[in-house]
Design a protein around this motif. Structure first.
Motif, short mmCIF file in Angstrom:
data_model
loop_
_atom_site.label_atom_id
_atom_site.label_comp_id
_atom_site.label_asym_id
_atom_site.label_seq_id
_atom_site.Cartn_x
_atom_site.Cartn_y
_atom_site.Cartn_z
N ASP A 82 0.83 -1.21 0.00
CA ASP A 82 0.00 0.00 0.00
C ASP A 82 0.86 1.26 0.00
O ASP A 82 0.58 2.22 -0.72
CB ASP A 82 -0.94 0.02 1.21
N ARG A 83 1.89 1.28 0.79
CA ARG A 83 2.78 2.45 0.87
C ARG A 83 3.50 2.66 -0.46
O ARG A 83 3.60 3.78 -0.96
CB ARG A 83 3.80 2.27 2.00
N LYS A 86 1.11 4.06 -2.99
CA LYS A 86 0.80 5.46 -2.71
C LYS A 86 1.92 6.36 -3.19
O LYS A 86 1.68 7.41 -3.83
CB LYS A 86 0.58 5.64 -1.20
#
Length: 112
Positions: A82-83, A86
């Motif tokens: 997810d990081r 992003k």
């Protein structure tokens, strides 16, 4: 008379020899006791120093283990999908590829 004196002299010499040996043993004991006490004091100091070193090393080990746990946690946090997604979208302007954007290339033939 001559024989009696020689035998008597041998007995006196034996007593003198025993006395010398007992004095020698006493002197050795008198000298060795302080030496052994000094040796004991040196060994006690070495033992105390080693105990202190062990405590310091154990403390350092505990700190390193805690730091390692923190770093492992940071690695898992920073490498999460997810990081990464992003950062790719927001900072690098990337987007997920659609199926029509994917091109497959197959290589056949011999290497030269």
């Amino acid at each position: 008379m001559n024989i009696i004196l020689k035998v008597s002299w041998g007995i006196d010499m034996g007593k003198k020899l025993k006395r010398v040996f007992s004095i020698l043993i006493l002197c050795i004991a008198v000298v060795s006791i302080p030496f052994l006490l000094c040796l004991y004091a040196v060994q006690a100091k070495r033992y105390t120093d080693l105990e202190r070193d062990i405590r310091n090393l154990e403390q350092t080990q505990r700190q390193l283990i805690e730091e390692n746990k923190k770093l492992v946690s940071d690695i898992s946090l920073l490498s999460s999908a997810d990081r990464i997604e992003k950062i790719a979208v927001e900072e690098l302007g990337m987007h997920k590829a659609e199926s029509e954007d994917i091109v497959r290339v197959e290589m056949t033939g011999e290497k030269k």
